[in-house]
Scaffold this motif. Structure first.
Motif, PDB file in Angstrom:
ATOM      1  N   LYS A   1      41.414  48.711  38.595  1.00  0.00           N
ATOM      2  CA  LYS A   1      40.058  48.299  38.977  1.00  0.00           C
ATOM      3  C   LYS A   1      39.570  49.129  40.176  1.00  0.00           C
ATOM      4  CE  LYS A   1      39.798  44.698  36.085  1.00  0.00           C
ATOM      5  NZ  LYS A   1      41.121  44.649  35.496  1.00  0.00           N
TER       6      LYS A   1
ATOM      7  N   CYS B   1      34.134  40.033  36.585  1.00  0.00           N
ATOM      8  CA  CYS B   1      35.226  39.124  36.255  1.00  0.00           C
ATOM      9  C   CYS B   1      34.721  37.929  35.435  1.00  0.00           C
ATOM     10  CB  CYS B   1      35.906  38.619  37.528  1.00  0.00           C
ATOM     11  SG  CYS B   1      37.360  37.598  37.180  1.00  0.00           S
TER      12      CYS B   1
ATOM     13  N   GLY C   1      43.379  35.819  36.866  1.00  0.00           N
ATOM     14  CA  GLY C   1      43.884  36.119  38.179  1.00  0.00           C
ATOM     15  C   GLY C   1      44.785  37.354  38.208  1.00  0.00           C
TER      16      GLY C   1
ATOM     17  N   CYS D   1      43.649  35.964  42.981  1.00  0.00           N
ATOM     18  CA  CYS D   1      43.563  37.388  42.656  1.00  0.00           C
ATOM     19  C   CYS D   1      43.385  38.190  43.940  1.00  0.00           C
ATOM     20  CB  CYS D   1      42.415  37.674  41.698  1.00  0.00           C
ATOM     21  SG  CYS D   1      42.446  39.385  41.096  1.00  0.00           S
TER      22      CYS D   1
ATOM     23  N   LEU E   1      41.559  40.815  44.023  1.00  0.00           N
ATOM     24  CA  LEU E   1      40.228  41.420  43.952  1.00  0.00           C
ATOM     25  C   LEU E   1      39.208  40.346  43.583  1.00  0.00           C
ATOM     26  CD1 LEU E   1      41.094  44.702  41.989  1.00  0.00           C
ATOM     27  CD2 LEU E   1      40.582  44.498  44.430  1.00  0.00           C
ATOM     28  N   ALA E   2      37.943  40.729  43.608  1.00  0.00           N
ATOM     29  CA  ALA E   2      36.871  39.828  43.164  1.00  0.00           C
ATOM     30  C   ALA E   2      35.861  40.693  42.415  1.00  0.00           C
ATOM     31  CB  ALA E   2      36.227  39.124  44.354  1.00  0.00           C
ATOM     32  N   CYS E   3      36.259  41.145  41.233  1.00  0.00           N
ATOM     33  CA  CYS E   3      35.450  42.116  40.486  1.00  0.00           C
ATOM     34  C   CYS E   3      34.108  41.516  40.067  1.00  0.00           C
ATOM     35  CB  CYS E   3      36.209  42.568  39.247  1.00  0.00           C
ATOM     36  SG  CYS E   3      37.800  43.321  39.625  1.00  0.00           S
TER      37      CYS E   3
ATOM     38  N   ASN F   1      46.373  44.202  37.643  1.00  0.00           N
ATOM     39  CA  ASN F   1      45.465  45.263  38.097  1.00  0.00           C
ATOM     40  C   ASN F   1      46.230  46.460  38.664  1.00  0.00           C
ATOM     41  OD1 ASN F   1      46.179  44.512  40.764  1.00  0.00           O
ATOM     42  ND2 ASN F   1      44.395  43.185  40.983  1.00  0.00           N
TER      43      ASN F   1
HETATM   44  S1  SF4 Z   1      38.716  41.098  36.657  1.00  0.00           S
HETATM   45 FE1  SF4 Z   1      40.927  40.809  36.966  1.00  0.00          FE
HETATM   46  S2  SF4 Z   1      41.374  41.934  38.864  1.00  0.00           S
HETATM   47 FE2  SF4 Z   1      39.161  41.615  38.810  1.00  0.00          FE
HETATM   48  S3  SF4 Z   1      38.790  39.677  39.934  1.00  0.00           S
HETATM   49 FE3  SF4 Z   1      38.967  39.148  37.767  1.00  0.00          FE
HETATM   50  S4  SF4 Z   1      41.120  38.616  37.485  1.00  0.00           S
HETATM   51 FE4  SF4 Z   1      40.975  39.769  39.427  1.00  0.00          FE
END
Ligand code: SF4
Length: 216
Positions: A132, A56, A88, A49, A51-53, A114
């Protein structure tokens, strides 16, 4: 939740560079969210991915390194006309060859993204964008004209404000705008319902129905 998101993404990129697809899992279930909720769907979850929300709930480490033909064959072993490329973040990779092969096999293709990486060449049939911004993401403008729906994960009023700042929010025939309460936050459901009642022309509620049903 991925233990080390950056390492997982590096591993996924390495697999892709070797000509294989970095897959977490392929499974057959019902789409749980958004406008396709309730429809049978083959999910192809890509690893890695951008990002690393913080919220998540997906482990996007590579579990299977697969050839394109193997992925299509496994998807075709189920009954559904729909596949969903999810992650991802599936748009990290150029999946045009996979999309072409899936279309040639008769599938309709949804992707969940995203919204940071446009992929016009994939000729997607249904595009779900879950921006995001609160986690460092940015929405690529291509998606404003091509998303089928936007889906905002809601924890608080700031998230609702971000959904209403979507440039398509003022367009009554624009893509669907879904508020999806974070399943871990009961207060978020109330916030979403109140916001939708205040903005009935544009906002809709999306629930993670698969979590309520306890299916994958
Ligand atoms: S929520 Fe979605 S965009 Fe955010 S880290 Fe997880 S998989 Fe990636």
């Amino acid at each position: 939740m991925t233990p080390d998101p950056a390492a997982a993404t590096r591993a996924a990129v390495n697999v892709f560079r070797q000509g294989l697809l970095p897959i977490v899992e392929i499974f057959y279930s019902l789409q749980g969210e958004g406008g396709r909720a309730g429809q049978a769907t083959v999910f192809i979850r890509l690893a890695g991915c951008s990002l690393a929300c913080s919220f998540c709930d997906t482990d996007f480490r590579v579990k299977r390194e697969m050839r394109l033909e193997e992925v299509v064959e496994e998807a075709a072993s189920y009954q559904s006309p729909w596949v969903c490329l999810t992650g991802g973040e599936p748009t990290l990779f150029d999946l045009k060859p996979l999309c072409d092969a899936l279309h040639n096999a008769g599938f309709l293709i949804q992707t969940e993204t995203n919204g940071m990486h446009p992929r016009p060449s994939w000729n997607l049939d249904y595009i779900t964008v879950s921006p995001k911004e609160s986690e460092g993401g940015h929405l690529n403008p291509w998606y404003l004209d091509h998303a089928t729906e936007f889906k905002y994960v809601i924890d608080n009023e700031d998230d609702i404000a971000r959904a209403l700042e979507n440039p398509t929010a003022g367009n009554p025939i624009g893509p669907a705008l879904y508020l999806q309460p974070n399943a871990l936050n009961p207060e978020a459901v109330r916030l979403c319902i109140e916001a939708i009642k205040r903005n009935p022309h544009r906002l809709r509620l999306s629930l993670q129905t698969h979590k309520y049903l306890q299916i994958p």
